[in-house]
Design a protein around this motif. Sequence first.
Motif, PDB file in Angstrom:
ATOM      1  N   GLU A  81     -37.807   4.121  -2.372  1.00 28.77           N
ATOM      2  CA  GLU A  81     -36.834   4.912  -3.250  1.00 28.77           C
ATOM      3  C   GLU A  81     -36.497   4.257  -4.509  1.00 28.77           C
ATOM      4  OE1 GLU A  81     -33.957   5.361  -0.006  1.00 28.77           O
ATOM      5  OE2 GLU A  81     -35.363   6.416   1.208  1.00 28.77           O
ATOM      6  N   ILE A  82     -36.397   4.782  -5.607  1.00 29.52           N
ATOM      7  CA  ILE A  82     -35.944   4.402  -6.817  1.00 29.52           C
ATOM      8  C   ILE A  82     -34.763   4.905  -7.227  1.00 29.52           C
ATOM      9  CG2 ILE A  82     -36.704   4.001  -9.170  1.00 29.52           C
ATOM     10  CD1 ILE A  82     -39.764   4.741  -7.962  1.00 29.52           C
ATOM     11  N   ASP A  83     -33.890   4.164  -7.630  1.00 28.79           N
ATOM     12  CA  ASP A  83     -32.544   4.350  -8.333  1.00 28.79           C
ATOM     13  C   ASP A  83     -32.855   4.532  -9.932  1.00 28.79           C
ATOM     14  OD1 ASP A  83     -30.038   4.751  -9.562  1.00 28.79           O
ATOM     15  OD2 ASP A  83     -28.917   3.732  -7.970  1.00 28.79           O
ATOM     16  N   ARG A 130     -34.628   0.676 -10.420  1.00 28.58           N
ATOM     17  CA  ARG A 130     -34.725  -0.389  -9.415  1.00 28.58           C
ATOM     18  C   ARG A 130     -34.877   0.258  -7.945  1.00 28.58           C
ATOM     19  NH1 ARG A 130     -29.878  -4.098  -9.086  1.00 28.58           N
ATOM     20  NH2 ARG A 130     -31.599  -5.452  -7.867  1.00 28.58           N
ATOM     21  N   TYR A 131     -35.703  -0.451  -7.063  1.00 26.47           N
ATOM     22  CA  TYR A 131     -35.849  -0.078  -5.732  1.00 26.47           C
ATOM     23  C   TYR A 131     -34.554  -0.353  -4.883  1.00 26.47           C
ATOM     24  CZ  TYR A 131     -40.903  -0.181  -7.074  1.00 26.47           C
ATOM     25  OH  TYR A 131     -41.995   0.011  -7.927  1.00 26.47           O
ATOM     26  N   VAL A 132     -34.240   0.639  -3.814  1.00 25.21           N
ATOM     27  CA  VAL A 132     -33.087   0.337  -3.025  1.00 25.21           C
ATOM     28  C   VAL A 132     -33.618   0.244  -1.439  1.00 25.21           C
ATOM     29  CG1 VAL A 132     -31.645   1.670  -4.561  1.00 25.21           C
ATOM     30  CG2 VAL A 132     -32.727   2.794  -2.455  1.00 25.21           C
ATOM     31  N   ASN A 133     -34.764   0.525  -1.039  1.00 22.77           N
ATOM     32  CA  ASN A 133     -34.897   0.397   0.636  1.00 22.77           C
ATOM     33  C   ASN A 133     -36.016  -0.669   0.692  1.00 22.77           C
ATOM     34  OD1 ASN A 133     -36.827   1.934  -0.826  1.00 22.77           O
ATOM     35  ND2 ASN A 133     -37.392   3.135   1.061  1.00 22.77           N
ATOM     36  N   LYS A 134     -35.810  -1.772   0.466  1.00 22.91           N
ATOM     37  CA  LYS A 134     -36.773  -2.956   0.304  1.00 22.91           C
ATOM     38  C   LYS A 134     -36.725  -3.624   1.741  1.00 22.91           C
ATOM     39  CE  LYS A 134     -35.019  -4.832  -3.435  1.00 22.91           C
ATOM     40  NZ  LYS A 134     -34.794  -5.570  -4.480  1.00 22.91           N
TER      41      LYS A 134
END
Lengths: 338, 761
Positions: free
Chosen positions: B679-681, B686-690
């Motif tokens: 998932e990208i904001d 930026r990635y959020v579900n890392k």
Amino acid sequence: MRPFSYERAHDLASAIRAASHQADAPLHAPIQFLAGGTTLLDLMKIDVMRPDRVIDINPLEKTFSEITVTPMGLRLGALARMSAVAHHPAVEREYPVVSQALKLGASAQLRNMASLGGNVLQRTRCSYFRDTSWHECNKRDPGSGCAALQGLNRKHAILGTSEHCIATYPGDFAQALIALDAAVEIAGAKGNREVPFRTLHKLPGDTPHIETSLATGEIIVSFHIPAGAYARRSLYLKVRDRESYEFASASAAVALDLADGVVREARIALGGVATIPWRAVEAEDVLKGTMLDEVRARVAAEAAFAGARTFGGNDFKPELGRRTLVRALLEAAALEIR
Amino acid sequence: MSVQIKANGDMIGRAVPRIDGRLKVTGAACYPSDVVLDDTAHAFLVMSTIARGRISALDLTEAQAVDGVIDILTYENTKGKVHKVRFFALGGYTSTSIVPLDTRKIWHDGQIIAMVVAETFEAAREAAYMIRVDYMERRAVSGLDGRKPQPRAAAGFLSSEPGVGDPETAYQEADVKIDAYYSTPAQHHNAIELYATTCAWSGDQLTVYESSQYVYGLKNGVAKQLGIRPERVRAVSPFVGGAFGSKAAITPRTALVAIAAKRLGRPVKLVATRQQGFTVSSYRAETQHHIKLGADRSGRLTSLSHEGWEISSRADDYKVAGTDTTSLLYACPNVATHVNIVHADRSTPGFMRSPAEVPYMFALESAMDELAVKLRMDPVELRRLNDTQIDPINQKPFSSRSLIACYDRAAAAFGWAKRNPEPGSMQDRDWLIGWGCATACYPTNIGPAEVRVTLAPNGKARVRTAGHDLGTGAYTAIALTAAEFLGIPLEDVNVELGDSSLPPAPVAGGSNATASICNAVAHACEDIRERLARAASHEGALRGVDPAVIRLREGMLVGADKSEPLKSALLRIGFGPVEGHAKYTPEVASVPIKLLGHTLLSKGIPVLTVGTSAGNHVQYAFGAEFVEVRVHKRTREIRVPRLVGAFAAGRIVSPITARSQLLGALIWGVASALHEETEIDERVARYVNKDLADYMIPVSADIRDVEVILVPEEDNKVNALGIKGVGELGNVGTNAAIANAVYHATGRRIRNLPIRMEDLL
């Protein structure tokens, strides 16, 4: 993770004494209690929680992990492990919603570690809260803003939100407690107090960093679930993206007292959709004294989500929540109670 | 080498358990991340928290004060230390053209901006949290949906934009038409073994312990980055805890660890965290597709257009261009394809299991199902009608193609005949049932490989080559091949892989390893056989027997009804073990590869002959996948209780490990349809579900019945042993089969992955 000192509590009083007199709200306090560790250690590793001192209360487990079933109700020690309560035969039989909510939480490994007290205090899964590289998070850093409001918020709450925080309360067990009018016994510097469980969690409002009504140094020691005619006809329905090890997209804890299809009393709580464990009193009122059928269940579900507010990514949640509640009500009504 | 190689089938094809299984389950297998050397210092990365801009200030004061901190690498002290090395997709080595710690410039979220080295991992991590970074941030663009970046015609890596005929006119004139857009999300490999590197210098000799799919690439590439001769570098990776394409090219971390180890004069170990792994290496970028299909009333395809859009970084032109495959899958006289790269403020994407086929076949196989629905035709029959043994673009024959046999076997095992085609017509209480299918295919790639095999008088053999076992079963397949050609028991074969001090082998990518290495092993064994046979034909029991008919069997030399024990045959030509050596060049390789292949191989540059570059034919493996989905009538959870896949991939060397690969691939296919999405904001790219809680993959409870059928197939054109490779075949098409089944269950056609319950509410 930052350096911290670790000590083991030898008795409850000294643990409470050690942790009292802290200025911050308990969840930000420099002294933290460690039970199962499944939330605290996680958050310490990713630098969200940075306590100076960690007081391990597991040595108190023997005293505070009793499971007692009486005609008056169910008493659960706060240090009982999720798995122990979930698989307790009397709990499974008399309070199915409690057993199911616990079984559907986390994974087998986590359930073997996690305590009930820690479970109800578990912190949100909001990605912006859990990653300190995001500057905006009123829960983590009061006054900094909320990145989720305009950001990725598929998993976020639609009930009980504020313009300062929309983080979802992630747990399951708390929904069972609040539906069954549980009380929570809290020990503190001034002795023990017992309060309704529904008063434990606080709406975010403009202070989302204050998540509970616990004072510094206070420890949950037990939960008391009163007996009720509805408890046996109860269930927990958890709707999620995969079959296990996943938080609810929407869930419902439902307990019904039925006589010939007429609802004498209904208890409903909703999970995965609200900022705190959410009692759906409006839906209960709709059902009381009526024949429970598909149409009535739908009316109750409409009432439950009348106040919902969505934020883009979670626009689907009111409908998913309504369907979840309808399904839970109809499945509970169809249960065969011996 | 034109030696005739023929397997008896004594060992090749035998169902034996993974020979390294015991080492793995007992923890005895030493993965690169397990390596702990004496006096090791520990490193922790600091990553950028913006996607575009510049570092205006770095304050290390607090970090340096942390007890145990030894060194902090930043652009200030590392600038110019790492030489720029060409991007791997352009024939180089690196996963990105961005040189680590070279400037203040920020290209993407999660770019390495510092590396702390300390006495302990904990101290390094604590100090990393205390580094203060100020940025001059610029507005970043995340991708395809973001702020409409200009699509740009793609530069030519791999793709030739295949086309034939006049698809536009044919489309206009078609009886039945499909015109639809599809999309797939960004995905990350998330191998269980994290990106770990230990570097140790001994004088001017560097050893790199790093989980790798290509130790020769690692050795040569790091040498270039550090400006030293490749002979001074050794890369070690005997076991790999999952790779899936993420460990093929060199990531920016390795040179930094080597530099830190040199500065400190002691070994340095880095284990990037799960979160950091999302930008330390590559990923599968999101794609969009526009497909137009035209067919006549009988279902025969008359027109196919496939246009793709892919994300790449601003630093590199990376694309997977799956139209090479989708253009030749079915008999269609009019085909047009085009692929666009959209540059964004992202890290450079890269190979991820079936890089091209997973997204592009999702689009085509979804469209084929839509066409079948429109034609009111069974989707299996639509594939049967449009099957072809000739590549419609170049009019070359497939070396072998058993697609329809796979459909028939899988359909029978699945019970497809009982399907009611009407959407929503099949139910089990509160659950809607959907059945769907799709085609799987993957090119048969193969490259030069060098192998040394020694056979000792005690009958024990040693096989040495710098190949890799990514958990795929390579050790087992290679051992079976050597046992077959040396005529000795499997347990007498010892295989050494994953070390650049061994003879060079190709990158473990593109599912080429079994074909490339096993053919090389056969040649090296043939070298031994030939020498033993020639000597034996002059004296002893086999005197006078034609060396060409002498074989190695059950620890003996046998020929013309005569035999001699291996030991006496071996001692005849020397005192110790005899060594066979082979530099295998694929039979189908082009002239340049035949001339230069081994030189490039020794330099760590991949030289593969791919499915469409194999001379007079095209070579692909095929499969057919059938799935059952269940969708709850009210709440719309989607579950997959049943998967059946039938696959034909030439000769199967090691059936148990091949089956495991296909099993895992089908399960991954479920993930790719229903779970995985980075998932990208978009506001900040930026990635959020890392992490593995939020980056969803199926858990055990999601996977019920999975059946793998290996359909026999003989192919003597692909290579002497007839091997095609299965590693990346199984997870192609699964996503489409599931989307097609969801349509069948609900009547809802979902064209954007992953499919979630909200799509069906």
